[in-house]
Enzyme design. Sequence first.
Site, mmCIF file in Angstrom:
data_model
loop_
_atom_site.group_PDB
_atom_site.id
_atom_site.type_symbol
_atom_site.label_atom_id
_atom_site.label_comp_id
_atom_site.label_asym_id
_atom_site.label_seq_id
_atom_site.Cartn_x
_atom_site.Cartn_y
_atom_site.Cartn_z
ATOM 1 N N ASP A 82 82.357 76.018 36.662
ATOM 2 C CA ASP A 82 81.519 76.397 35.343
ATOM 3 C C ASP A 82 82.809 76.543 34.273
ATOM 4 O OD1 ASP A 82 82.875 78.801 36.297
ATOM 5 O OD2 ASP A 82 81.033 79.354 37.409
ATOM 6 N N ASP A 134 84.006 79.023 31.168
ATOM 7 C CA ASP A 134 83.888 80.501 30.299
ATOM 8 C C ASP A 134 84.479 80.301 29.332
ATOM 9 O OD1 ASP A 134 83.074 81.476 32.668
ATOM 10 O OD2 ASP A 134 84.921 81.850 33.770
ATOM 11 N N ASP A 168 94.413 88.158 36.033
ATOM 12 C CA ASP A 168 95.260 88.563 37.219
ATOM 13 C C ASP A 168 96.359 87.635 37.369
ATOM 14 O OD1 ASP A 168 93.373 86.416 37.585
ATOM 15 O OD2 ASP A 168 92.244 87.076 39.187
HETATM 16 P P1 ATP Z 1 86.607 79.981 39.955
HETATM 17 O O1 ATP Z 1 86.852 78.714 39.767
HETATM 18 O O2 ATP Z 1 86.494 80.478 41.496
HETATM 19 O O3 ATP Z 1 85.379 80.548 39.320
HETATM 20 P P2 ATP Z 1 87.959 81.556 38.084
HETATM 21 O O4 ATP Z 1 89.478 81.703 37.653
HETATM 22 O O5 ATP Z 1 87.076 81.158 37.050
HETATM 23 O O6 ATP Z 1 87.625 80.824 39.459
HETATM 24 P P3 ATP Z 1 86.320 84.132 37.975
HETATM 25 O O7 ATP Z 1 86.060 84.862 39.179
HETATM 26 O O8 ATP Z 1 85.246 83.121 37.597
HETATM 27 O O9 ATP Z 1 87.295 82.967 38.556
HETATM 28 O O10 ATP Z 1 86.977 84.829 36.745
HETATM 29 C C1 ATP Z 1 87.148 84.283 35.770
HETATM 30 C C2 ATP Z 1 88.477 84.736 34.960
HETATM 31 O O11 ATP Z 1 88.547 86.071 34.961
HETATM 32 C C3 ATP Z 1 89.917 84.373 35.909
HETATM 33 O O12 ATP Z 1 90.239 83.073 35.786
HETATM 34 C C4 ATP Z 1 90.529 85.541 35.551
HETATM 35 O O13 ATP Z 1 91.189 85.253 34.375
HETATM 36 C C5 ATP Z 1 89.801 86.724 35.123
HETATM 37 N N1 ATP Z 1 89.490 87.654 36.182
HETATM 38 C C6 ATP Z 1 88.578 87.583 36.987
HETATM 39 N N2 ATP Z 1 88.645 88.407 38.047
HETATM 40 C C7 ATP Z 1 89.500 89.263 37.686
HETATM 41 C C8 ATP Z 1 90.174 90.528 38.187
HETATM 42 N N3 ATP Z 1 89.830 91.205 39.100
HETATM 43 N N4 ATP Z 1 91.392 90.971 37.716
HETATM 44 C C9 ATP Z 1 91.885 90.213 36.280
HETATM 45 N N5 ATP Z 1 91.312 89.191 35.926
HETATM 46 C C10 ATP Z 1 90.270 88.430 36.665
HETATM 47 MG MG MG Z 2 84.745 81.020 37.080
#
Ligand code: ATP
Ligand code: MG
Length: 425
Positions: A55, A57, A137
Amino acid sequence: MTERKPVRVAHPDLAEAKVSANAVTVVDSLRNAGYQAYLVGGCVRDLLLGGTPKDFDVATDATPQEVKTVFPRARLIGRRFRIAHVRFRREFIEVSTFRRRNEDDDDQADANHLSADGVLLSDNVYGTLDEDAFRRDFTVNALYYDPVEDTVLDYTSGLEDIETRTLRTIGEPEERLREDPVRILRAMRFAAKLGFDLDPGTRDAIAPMSELLTAIPPARLFDEFNKLFMNGHAVAAWSLMWEFGLPEILFPLSEEDDGLVRAALESTDGRVAEDKPVTPGFLLAAMCWPEFQRRTALSATANNAADERLKAAHSVIGEQQLTIAFPRRLSMFIRDVWRLQSSLERRPPRNLKRTLAHPRFRAAYDFLVLRAETGEADPELAQWWTDVQETSGEDGGSTAVPSRPAGRRRRRRRGRGRPNPEPAP
Ligand code: ATP
Ligand code: MG
């Protein structure tokens, strides 16, 4: 705080990559309305790695309300922080407002955001682009892509870590993991999914911080459980978690060398790879199974066996729920799968037709097959049930029963790979 400058790297290759046209529309519209907007997080990371993001963001300096003025069809959602979902026909784009960390506990206003032991209680404070980068993170999750200029903005050396395939917390690892211990599980998930190494500093901080996971609300841990194990990399995540003793904290009833759990994880990964539905109930049933077995073996006598098994199921499931709060439909799923094991162990069972028609029969059968594969149930028994289904399927579901165990003939594979955990309804 003075503004920190990013490294800007041209990435024309990303323009041709699998960037969602809808995400670019969202960025364009926000910019036309006078706001900043970038693609951010997992999608940028996955594009840079040549993968297909699941997805997209967008991060912006527009508040959720302002996003809604630009996109009247956006919905504002989220409990921990408000984000806007902009809906398109086939996807929605998540738009979040730049936020900043709240680490300064000498500031009265901000002291409320950290508990006495340094856990972040709320991170819903808006900030600037650079602050947004540093509150994230891991370095590889803090890259911003500007689809108009085709450049990547990097505040944390995330591009270098993409190159060397390293997962590294932004800032001081212990502090960042303490602030939100769920980042420990996120580290497991990303390292497993991307095949990245943990940077040594990050790695060293995990075990000392892991006890803090016990303070995370079990409902949030269930969300994380799903992300960890239902994304096609469950086997790798499980092995990595054991390096840090994390299953002992999250699944106190499970064991490292449990073949059934490993088989269930493999089966789940196989199904995800084939785009088949998976249920976390199947994994939970496997993780708690040995303890359920132990308890029933201790307590059951011939005439109260069914009652005792039900009680044991109830107490084992209850204990697991102290750490991971899964919904009631999953508790019932686990209990049914376990209960049906006793029916399946009778050959033929008391009421074959009813057993075959049970809504959990297929899941229970798959569970039996895994037990047989891992030497815990009789392979001939599993084979018998495979044959029964084929026979009853051929004559419209009658109770035709093979007259004897089918011996060593191989089970006919349904699709490729391992047996099938059924989807929860
Ligand atoms: P995925 O492809 O699995 O969705 P993602 O990196 O997009 O991985 P998400 O959980 O969708 O992970 O979170 C989106 C973004 O928000 C992350 O890439 C990170 O930058 C930030 N983020 C999410 N959760 C946290 C957290 N607990 N602490 C700090 N930053 C976070
Ligand atoms: Mg994501």
